[in-house]
Design a protein around this motif. Structure first.
Motif, PDB file in Angstrom:
ATOM      1  N   ARG A 148       0.847  -1.184   0.000  1.00  0.00           N
ATOM      2  CA  ARG A 148       0.000   0.000   0.000  1.00  0.00           C
ATOM      3  C   ARG A 148       0.888   1.242   0.000  1.00  0.00           C
ATOM      4  O   ARG A 148       2.109   1.146   0.162  1.00  0.00           O
ATOM      5  CB  ARG A 148      -0.900   0.009   1.241  1.00  0.00           C
ATOM      6  N   SER A 149       0.271   2.394  -0.140  1.00  0.00           N
ATOM      7  CA  SER A 149       1.045   3.633  -0.108  1.00  0.00           C
ATOM      8  C   SER A 149       1.772   3.755   1.215  1.00  0.00           C
ATOM      9  O   SER A 149       1.151   3.649   2.282  1.00  0.00           O
ATOM     10  CB  SER A 149       0.110   4.831  -0.288  1.00  0.00           C
ATOM     11  N   THR A 161       0.885   2.089  -9.640  1.00  0.00           N
ATOM     12  CA  THR A 161      -0.415   1.560  -9.220  1.00  0.00           C
ATOM     13  C   THR A 161      -0.811   0.397 -10.111  1.00  0.00           C
ATOM     14  O   THR A 161      -0.828   0.523 -11.338  1.00  0.00           O
ATOM     15  CB  THR A 161      -1.495   2.656  -9.296  1.00  0.00           C
ATOM     16  N   PHE A 164      -6.777  -0.326  -8.180  1.00  0.00           N
ATOM     17  CA  PHE A 164      -7.414   0.830  -7.570  1.00  0.00           C
ATOM     18  C   PHE A 164      -8.823   0.413  -7.190  1.00  0.00           C
ATOM     19  O   PHE A 164      -9.612   0.037  -8.060  1.00  0.00           O
ATOM     20  CB  PHE A 164      -7.427   1.983  -8.588  1.00  0.00           C
ATOM     21  N   ASN A 268      -9.237  10.019  -4.498  1.00  0.00           N
ATOM     22  CA  ASN A 268      -7.984   9.449  -3.993  1.00  0.00           C
ATOM     23  C   ASN A 268      -8.052   9.138  -2.501  1.00  0.00           C
ATOM     24  O   ASN A 268      -7.135   8.525  -1.952  1.00  0.00           O
ATOM     25  CB  ASN A 268      -6.811  10.391  -4.279  1.00  0.00           C
ATOM     26  N   LYS A 273      -5.102   2.341  -3.272  1.00  0.00           N
ATOM     27  CA  LYS A 273      -4.188   1.857  -4.300  1.00  0.00           C
ATOM     28  C   LYS A 273      -3.413   0.636  -3.811  1.00  0.00           C
ATOM     29  O   LYS A 273      -2.969   0.590  -2.666  1.00  0.00           O
ATOM     30  CB  LYS A 273      -3.177   2.944  -4.677  1.00  0.00           C
ATOM     31  N   LEU A 275       0.055  -1.011  -4.858  1.00  0.00           N
ATOM     32  CA  LEU A 275       1.224  -0.550  -5.590  1.00  0.00           C
ATOM     33  C   LEU A 275       2.232  -1.663  -5.828  1.00  0.00           C
ATOM     34  O   LEU A 275       2.367  -2.576  -5.008  1.00  0.00           O
ATOM     35  CB  LEU A 275       1.919   0.576  -4.812  1.00  0.00           C
ATOM     36  N   SER A 303      -8.155  -0.634 -12.169  1.00  0.00           N
ATOM     37  CA  SER A 303      -9.165  -0.483 -11.123  1.00  0.00           C
ATOM     38  C   SER A 303     -10.391  -1.338 -11.379  1.00  0.00           C
ATOM     39  O   SER A 303     -11.213  -1.538 -10.497  1.00  0.00           O
ATOM     40  CB  SER A 303      -9.580   0.986 -11.017  1.00  0.00           C
TER      41      SER A 303
END
Length: 306
Positions: A148-149, A161, A164, A268, A273, A275, A303
């Motif tokens: 993840r972020s 990414t 999504f 967002n 996201k 990643l 996504s």
């Protein structure tokens, strides 16, 4: 250090047991070959051949050294062949770290396709939270991370990414809101929340806080879990509700209900996201091939894929 050329010349003489025939086989004159064998014997410190006017024969030491020489050259040839495959990206070793990837069939399909096309590539697979993956990627311990972020800036790492997806609410079975098709997020403002620790994934944790704040409240987190499956188990046990990636809803279970949420927040924040990350300063051809395989499997509309 004995030159490989001397080993090949020795093997030719040992197999032919005749210096002239060995010289012809090696496309060289006989005198330089005899000199080369004498130099080899001087280097190893013992006679490899018994020489008479009528015959050339291996000494017992020479017979033993013949086996050694063949093994050395075979090992070298095999090593060079593998090095060429590694350089071409069809062989090598990849260490991949990841969070829970079970719900992402496109990613699993990419890994299966890659392994089928590159059966000699060795993998080390290790499940780890985002912050541990970042450290492993920065230090070069890991080649690719699925995470993840991280919520922090890491200049040497590249992020892309690959998925999504929206957040959904996870409720224990029998919850007062389970009959709703969609739940206004502010309807959960009085609930106890189960969440992952910020220390394990700052970006994921902070996004949940931001999402709740967009709905007008700060979540009261009463229990924390290291992994999402554990978090869902805590929800099932009645410890609270949770906001989780929608992909988890694909694993239906009778003791947890998943529902979409509605909240006035930017895309967002409402969406999460997944990643793929790697270190721009380190890498290999085989790693780059896997990155391309994963990227290609997700397509331009990641996504919409699971």
């Amino acid at each position: 250090m004995i030159e490989t050329r001397l080993l090949r010349q020795f093997i030719a003489v040992a197999e032919e047991l005749h210096f002239n025939r060995a010289a012809l086989r090696l496309h060289m004159a006989q005198p330089p070959l005899s000199q080369a064998i004498r130099r080899l014997e001087a280097e190893v410190g013992f006679n490899l051949f018994e020489r008479t006017n009528r015959r050339v024969a291996l000494t017992p030491a020479g017979a033993s050294f013949l086996q050694t020489a063949r093994e050395i050259l075979l090992s070298l040839d095999n090593g060079l062949a593998r090095t060429r495959r590694v350089a071409k990206g069809v062989d090598g070793h990849i260490t991949m770290t990841f969070i829970n990837i079970a719900p992402y069939s496109s990613l699993l399909r990419a890994l299966r396709t890659f392994r089928g096309a590159h059966p000699t590539v060795e993998f080390t697979m290790r499940e780890a939270p985002t912050h541990e993956q970042v450290k492993a990627l920065e230090s070069g311990v890991a080649d690719i991370g699925i995470l993840r972020s991280p919520g922090t800036t890491t200049p040497e790492l590249c992020y892309e990414t690959i998925f999504f997806e929206p957040f959904v609410a996870a409720l224990p079975a029998g919850h007062r809101l389970q009959s709703h098709d969609s739940i206004p997020l502010n309807a959960l403002s009085s609930e106890s929340f189960v969440a992952s620790s910020r220390a394990l994934g700052q970006g994921f944790h902070d996004q949940i806080i931001s999402l709740c704040q967009a709905a007008g409240f700060s979540p009261r987190i009463t229990q924390e879990a290291r992994r999402l499956p554990t978090l869902i188990a805590l929800v099932a046990s009645g410890f609270g509700v949770a906001l989780v990636p929608s992909s988890l809803a694909s694993n239906a279970r009778g003791d947890v209900v998943f529902r979409p949420i509605s909240v006035d927040a930017p895309d967002n924040i409402r969406h999460l996201k997944l990643l793929m990350a790697w270190n721009r300063g380190q890498g290999s051809a085989v790693r780059d091939r896997l990155i391309d395989e994963i990227r290609g499997s997700m397509g331009p509309d990641a996504s919409n894929k699971t």
